[in-house]
Enzyme design. Structure first.
Site, mmCIF file in Angstrom:
data_model
loop_
_atom_site.group_PDB
_atom_site.id
_atom_site.type_symbol
_atom_site.label_atom_id
_atom_site.label_comp_id
_atom_site.label_asym_id
_atom_site.label_seq_id
_atom_site.Cartn_x
_atom_site.Cartn_y
_atom_site.Cartn_z
ATOM 1 N N LYS A 69 -27.239 6.264 0.621
ATOM 2 C CA LYS A 69 -26.730 6.606 -0.795
ATOM 3 C C LYS A 69 -28.124 6.859 -1.676
ATOM 4 C CE LYS A 69 -23.352 4.861 -4.523
ATOM 5 N NZ LYS A 69 -22.392 3.820 -4.518
ATOM 6 N N SER A 144 -17.813 5.336 -5.586
ATOM 7 C CA SER A 144 -18.952 6.300 -6.062
ATOM 8 C C SER A 144 -19.515 6.437 -4.783
ATOM 9 C CB SER A 144 -19.846 5.413 -6.992
ATOM 10 O OG SER A 144 -20.269 4.369 -6.365
ATOM 11 N N SER A 168 -16.575 0.746 -4.319
ATOM 12 C CA SER A 168 -17.315 1.939 -3.933
ATOM 13 C C SER A 168 -17.823 2.556 -2.673
ATOM 14 C CB SER A 168 -18.532 2.312 -4.787
ATOM 15 O OG SER A 168 -18.190 2.740 -6.104
HETATM 16 N N1 GLN Z 1 -14.813 2.714 -9.202
HETATM 17 C C1 GLN Z 1 -15.507 1.501 -9.679
HETATM 18 C C2 GLN Z 1 -16.300 2.002 -10.827
HETATM 19 O O1 GLN Z 1 -16.188 2.924 -11.184
HETATM 20 C C3 GLN Z 1 -16.314 0.830 -8.611
HETATM 21 C C4 GLN Z 1 -17.642 1.370 -8.497
HETATM 22 C C5 GLN Z 1 -18.588 0.705 -7.672
HETATM 23 O O2 GLN Z 1 -18.203 0.149 -6.821
HETATM 24 N N2 GLN Z 1 -19.695 1.290 -7.548
HETATM 25 O O3 GLN Z 1 -16.952 1.121 -11.393
#
Ligand code: GLN
Length: 480
Positions: A69, A144, A168
């Site tokens: 990532k 994400s 994410s």
């Molecule tokens: N969807 C969650 C957020 O927007 C989790 C994001 C993540 O785990 N990086 O914060």
């Protein structure tokens, strides 16, 4: 298993059927070929990866192509975090988790697309365009870490690293039909992971099987002197725990979370998965997580508070992008951040700054920390009567691109099942357990006690043996 797993790859390499160089070249070709459709990679390291593949000698992951990532540093490659403010910034060092993969023989083939600074649940917040779901390219891959989930789902790489601050890794794994594991907080070093919510962030893995997740976790786990939040806790031999035997294991089901907001089909598929465990001899018990209903509110206060502080460092001086033509220092800061950050990041910096402000600190931030303790205590209590907890990973299957972009609250509600694990620091894994009528993957989430990834993986692996998930996405690098 004849799929694109580490296990099969190892066998093919050992028998001399293929070489690390061939494997990595095929992976790079697939990455390039599919990127116009999926947009999963922000950088593909053709020459570097091919050269490194030729030098691979041995190790648990010898010759395994890995995608990382783009918020995890790998020296020689970019780290944009999906943001214009970092752009093609090149870090001077490699994250410990990536370093350990490389030391075990893995070859990093590229950096994957993600929501800007890992903020999002659909990958639509990337400054470099949305990632598309290989099961249906009109739909989101989740976020994400969408690019990493897609790279594994489309059989471009057997392994990818992501980060999980509130789901994410697990949520995109669910929406793309792969295994996504978030370790216990402190199990895997965060050194070289660009900070979002430091008390919640963990690097996690995407693989095609629980066994592969165990293999990768084995390599990246353990104390790192460069990250003081890694714990000096013994790392068990995960593979040795994959016995296929779950007789007598107690599986907790928080029934109250199976109601409102949960898609009926997702619910039915997860209920069937619970029956598979019952048939395998596991004991299914009811558990309560009474404070789980506050989890989204608590998470979005704590995560934004920490983000507002962590993102203060992007000032146009130290990293990447700087706005042009600013007459003096303060307007340079302002313009750099105005032009460099996207809408969601700005929303969170503002929210976070607000909840930390002296007038509202007690009402929001302090209160959220108190409720966080209650959520953690809920799990401790629940784990007195069970060894693992099972829930859906996401309340719905993959939704359409653009469907929730105008409604941040609807977007935040995707994280309802995943954020509690980050707030409590416990490990979680999402395992694909079936398809909806529309042919979209459904994930079940298993949660376990702190440091007990072994039990979680044992359950996941036993499930896979009993009810293998063999479907492949429409867009796929390898034939079935
Ligand atoms: N969807 C969650 C957020 O927007 C989790 C994001 C993540 O785990 N990086 O914060």
């Amino acid at each position: 298993m004849s799929d694109n797993t580490i296990e099969t790859l190892r066998a093919r390499l050992a028998s001399g059927e293929t070489t690390a160089r061939e494997v990595v070249t095929a992976s790079l070709d697939a990455a390039g070929r599919l990127n116009g459709t999926l947009n999963a990679f922000l950088e593909i390291d053709r020459e570097g990866a091919a050269a490194r593949a030729a030098e691979v000698r041995g190790g648990a992951l010898a010759g395994v192509p890995v995608a990382v990532k783009d918020n995890i540093c790998v020296k020689g490659l970019q780290t944009s975090c999906g943001s214009r403010i970092l752009g093609d910034y090149e870090p001077p060092y490699t994250a410990t988790a990536a370093e350990r993969l490389i030391a075990a023989g893995a070859v990093v083939t590229g950096k994957t697309n993600c929501d800007e600074f890992a903020m999002g649940s659909s990958n639509e917040n990337s400054a470099f365009g949305a990632v598309r779901n290989p099961w249906d390219t009109e739909r989101v891959p989740g976020g994400s870490s969408g690019g990493s989930a897609v790279a594994v789902a489309a059989r471009v790489v057997p392994v990818a690293l992501g980060s999980d601050t509130g789901g994410s890794v697990r949520q995109p794994a669910a929406l793309c039909g792969v295994v996504g594991l978030k370790p216990t907080y402190g199990r895997v070093s965060r050194y070289g992971l660009v900070a979002f919510g430091s008390s919640l962030d963990q690097i996690g893995t995407f693989t095609l099987s629980a066994r592969d997740a165990a293999t990768v976790l084995q390599v990246i786990s353990g104390r790192d002197p460069a990250d003081a939040t890694t714990a000096d806790v013994e790392v068990p031999d995960y593979a040795a725990h994959l016995t296929g035997d779950v007789k007598g294991a107690r599986l907790g089901v928080p029934r109250a979370l199976f109601g409102e907001g949960l898609d009926a089909e997702v619910r039915a598929v997860v209920e069937r998965a619970i029956e598979v465990f019952r048939d395998l001899g596991a004991e299914v018990v009811d558990v309560e997580l009474p404070h789980a209903r506050y989890a989204i509110a608590v998470y979005y206060i704590i995560a934004t508070a920490e983000a507002s502080s962590n993102l203060a460092r992007y000032d146009g001086v130290r990293y990447g992008f700087r706005a042009e033509e600013a007459p003096e220092l303060r307007s340079m800061y302002r313009r750099t951040r105005e032009e460099g950050f996207g809408a969601e990041v700005k929303r969170r910096v503002m929210l976070g700054t607000y909840v930390l402000s002296s007038g509202y600190y007690d009402a929001y931030y302090l209160k959220a920390q108190q409720v966080r303790s209650l959520i953690k205590a809920d799990f401790a209590k629940a784990f007195e009567s069970c060894d693992a907890i099972i829930t859906p990973t996401s309340p719905t299957t993959a939704f359409r691109l653009g469907e929730k972009t105008d409604d941040p609250l609807a977007m935040y509600l995707n994280d309802i099942y995943t954020v509690t694990a980050n707030l409590a620091g416990i490990p979680g894994v999402s395992v694909p357990v079936g398809l909806s009528r529309e042919g979209l993957p459904v994930g079940m989430q298993l949660l376990a006690r702190h440091w007990d990834e072994a039990t979680m993986l044992r359950l996941a692996d036993a499930y896979e043996r009993a009810a293998p998930f063999t479907d492949r996405p429409r867009v796929c690098a390898t034939a079935g």
